[in-house]
Scaffold this motif. Structure first.
Motif, PDB file in Angstrom:
ATOM      1  N   GLU A  30      27.553  66.263  59.585  1.00 44.81           N
ATOM      2  CA  GLU A  30      27.623  65.253  58.461  1.00 44.81           C
ATOM      3  C   GLU A  30      28.415  64.167  59.126  1.00 44.81           C
ATOM      4  O   GLU A  30      29.605  64.231  59.841  1.00 44.81           O
ATOM      5  CB  GLU A  30      28.513  65.874  57.335  1.00 44.81           C
ATOM      6  CG  GLU A  30      28.784  65.090  56.154  1.00 44.81           C
ATOM      7  CD  GLU A  30      29.917  65.983  55.187  1.00 44.81           C
ATOM      8  OE1 GLU A  30      29.232  66.123  54.037  1.00 44.81           O
ATOM      9  OE2 GLU A  30      31.066  65.956  55.428  1.00 44.81           O
ATOM     10  N   ILE A  31      28.063  62.951  58.938  1.00 45.85           N
ATOM     11  CA  ILE A  31      28.618  61.818  59.315  1.00 45.85           C
ATOM     12  C   ILE A  31      29.260  60.986  57.917  1.00 45.85           C
ATOM     13  O   ILE A  31      28.393  60.596  57.176  1.00 45.85           O
ATOM     14  CB  ILE A  31      27.658  60.877  60.192  1.00 45.85           C
ATOM     15  CG1 ILE A  31      27.222  61.559  61.183  1.00 45.85           C
ATOM     16  CG2 ILE A  31      28.288  59.530  60.642  1.00 45.85           C
ATOM     17  CD1 ILE A  31      25.790  61.034  61.597  1.00 45.85           C
ATOM     18  N   ARG A  32      30.450  60.885  57.798  1.00 45.21           N
ATOM     19  CA  ARG A  32      31.206  60.218  56.544  1.00 45.21           C
ATOM     20  C   ARG A  32      31.949  58.996  57.226  1.00 45.21           C
ATOM     21  O   ARG A  32      32.887  59.031  58.013  1.00 45.21           O
ATOM     22  CB  ARG A  32      32.098  61.197  55.970  1.00 45.21           C
ATOM     23  CG  ARG A  32      31.281  62.349  55.130  1.00 45.21           C
ATOM     24  CD  ARG A  32      32.350  63.052  54.623  1.00 45.21           C
ATOM     25  NE  ARG A  32      33.039  62.615  53.315  1.00 45.21           N
ATOM     26  CZ  ARG A  32      32.615  62.672  51.995  1.00 45.21           C
ATOM     27  NH1 ARG A  32      31.389  63.013  51.986  1.00 45.21           N
ATOM     28  NH2 ARG A  32      33.259  62.393  51.213  1.00 45.21           N
ATOM     29  N   LEU A  33      31.520  57.963  56.532  1.00 47.10           N
ATOM     30  CA  LEU A  33      32.132  56.490  56.727  1.00 47.10           C
ATOM     31  C   LEU A  33      33.350  56.245  55.455  1.00 47.10           C
ATOM     32  O   LEU A  33      32.780  56.296  54.463  1.00 47.10           O
ATOM     33  CB  LEU A  33      31.302  55.525  56.900  1.00 47.10           C
ATOM     34  CG  LEU A  33      30.540  55.454  58.321  1.00 47.10           C
ATOM     35  CD1 LEU A  33      29.084  56.384  57.752  1.00 47.10           C
ATOM     36  CD2 LEU A  33      30.033  54.201  58.771  1.00 47.10           C
ATOM     37  N   VAL A  61      34.032  48.542  61.547  1.00 47.76           N
ATOM     38  CA  VAL A  61      33.859  49.989  61.585  1.00 47.76           C
ATOM     39  C   VAL A  61      34.870  50.421  60.986  1.00 47.76           C
ATOM     40  O   VAL A  61      35.821  50.448  61.318  1.00 47.76           O
ATOM     41  CB  VAL A  61      33.491  50.198  63.022  1.00 47.76           C
ATOM     42  CG1 VAL A  61      33.173  51.888  63.108  1.00 47.76           C
ATOM     43  CG2 VAL A  61      32.114  49.736  63.532  1.00 47.76           C
ATOM     44  N   PRO A  62      34.467  51.290  59.694  1.00 50.38           N
ATOM     45  CA  PRO A  62      35.770  51.969  59.076  1.00 50.38           C
ATOM     46  C   PRO A  62      35.875  53.192  59.879  1.00 50.38           C
ATOM     47  O   PRO A  62      35.507  53.593  60.897  1.00 50.38           O
ATOM     48  CB  PRO A  62      35.159  52.224  57.677  1.00 50.38           C
ATOM     49  CG  PRO A  62      33.875  52.437  57.845  1.00 50.38           C
ATOM     50  CD  PRO A  62      33.217  51.596  59.228  1.00 50.38           C
ATOM     51  N   GLY A  63      36.819  54.147  59.117  1.00 51.61           N
ATOM     52  CA  GLY A  63      37.065  55.244  59.892  1.00 51.61           C
ATOM     53  C   GLY A  63      35.859  56.223  59.639  1.00 51.61           C
ATOM     54  O   GLY A  63      35.231  56.281  58.354  1.00 51.61           O
ATOM     55  N   VAL A  64      35.553  57.078  60.645  1.00 52.24           N
ATOM     56  CA  VAL A  64      34.478  57.851  60.502  1.00 52.24           C
ATOM     57  C   VAL A  64      34.544  59.193  60.943  1.00 52.24           C
ATOM     58  O   VAL A  64      35.375  59.436  62.095  1.00 52.24           O
ATOM     59  CB  VAL A  64      32.953  57.260  61.459  1.00 52.24           C
ATOM     60  CG1 VAL A  64      31.902  58.206  61.448  1.00 52.24           C
ATOM     61  CG2 VAL A  64      32.891  55.924  61.088  1.00 52.24           C
ATOM     62  N   TYR A 109      33.041  56.362  49.804  1.00 55.74           N
ATOM     63  CA  TYR A 109      32.282  57.074  51.073  1.00 55.74           C
ATOM     64  C   TYR A 109      30.643  57.006  51.153  1.00 55.74           C
ATOM     65  O   TYR A 109      30.050  56.700  50.294  1.00 55.74           O
ATOM     66  CB  TYR A 109      32.424  58.594  50.745  1.00 55.74           C
ATOM     67  CG  TYR A 109      33.819  58.968  51.183  1.00 55.74           C
ATOM     68  CD1 TYR A 109      34.576  59.312  52.216  1.00 55.74           C
ATOM     69  CD2 TYR A 109      34.698  58.919  49.971  1.00 55.74           C
ATOM     70  CE1 TYR A 109      35.846  59.914  52.298  1.00 55.74           C
ATOM     71  CE2 TYR A 109      36.167  59.499  50.066  1.00 55.74           C
ATOM     72  CZ  TYR A 109      36.586  59.864  51.106  1.00 55.74           C
ATOM     73  OH  TYR A 109      37.930  60.098  51.331  1.00 55.74           O
ATOM     74  N   VAL A 110      30.357  56.629  52.370  1.00 51.50           N
ATOM     75  CA  VAL A 110      28.839  56.686  52.795  1.00 51.50           C
ATOM     76  C   VAL A 110      28.791  57.802  53.608  1.00 51.50           C
ATOM     77  O   VAL A 110      29.381  57.928  54.577  1.00 51.50           O
ATOM     78  CB  VAL A 110      28.494  55.303  53.327  1.00 51.50           C
ATOM     79  CG1 VAL A 110      26.979  55.313  53.731  1.00 51.50           C
ATOM     80  CG2 VAL A 110      28.707  54.127  52.571  1.00 51.50           C
TER      81      VAL A 110
END
Length: 186
Positions: A110-113, A81-84, A152-153
């Motif tokens: 907005e959810i940014r990974l 799990v990356p930074g979110v 970024y996703v």
């Protein structure tokens, strides 16, 4: 290679020892350099090559569910799990183009990974979840996959009222979770 490095350190120590007095600055400096080299070699040998070059996590799916006191968004990952960051925004836009996301709602998250990607090294999508989905839960009204761009996703979530949310991570398999509170409906 390790044998060659050890031989080089040994020869350097032997050469410097001949000209160095006991307790001299040269001897202490040599000891520090030798310790640093051996530590570096030891760490390099202890870490497998696959762990040394950690791959960027892959985002493979997004799903949701309704519960008695909260709605849940789950983002499935391969790797770690990356930074979110989860941020309230006034509107949702697609990454890269900046075009508005056609998702009905008054409030948005907005959810940014990062770092993350939803494609493999050949550029093929590994994301199998929804791209744009209307949802009929007590709080959550829609979700959209809004970007896989430059590491970024991004996802967007829509609500009719301001969302109160918490986040968590789950492991084996790896998942990022957003829980959105609402009054008990059970």
């Amino acid at each position: 290679m390790l044998a060659h490095l050890i031989r080089s350190v040994h020869n350097s120590v032997h050469t410097l020892r001949r000209g160095a007095r006991p307790g001299s600055v040269h001897r202490r400096r040599l000891a520090a350099v030798t310790a640093g080299l051996l530590l570096t070699v030891g760490i390099g040998l202890a870490v497998p090559a696959s762990a040394a070059a950690t791959a960027t996590p892959l985002v493979t799916n997004a799903r949701w569910g309704g519960h008695c006191t909260y709605d849940r968004i789950v983002i499935d990952l391969q790797g770690y799990v990356p930074g979110v960051t989860v941020t309230p925004v006034s509107e949702l836009v697609y990454d890269g183009s900046g075009k508005p996301v056609p998702l009905a709602g008054t409030y948005f998250l907005e959810i940014r990974l990062h770092p993350a990607q939803a494609h493999d090294d050949a550029g093929n999508s590994v994301y199998t979840g929804p791209r744009l989905q209307k949802i009929y839960l007590p709080k959550l009204k829609g979700i959209a996959f809004t970007g896989d761009f430059e590491g970024y996703v991004t996802f967007g979530a829509a609500f009719d009222t301001a969302p109160q949310f918490t986040t968590s991570t789950l492991h084996n398999p790896e998942r990022f979770v957003v829980d959105i509170a609402h009054p008990n409906v059970c």
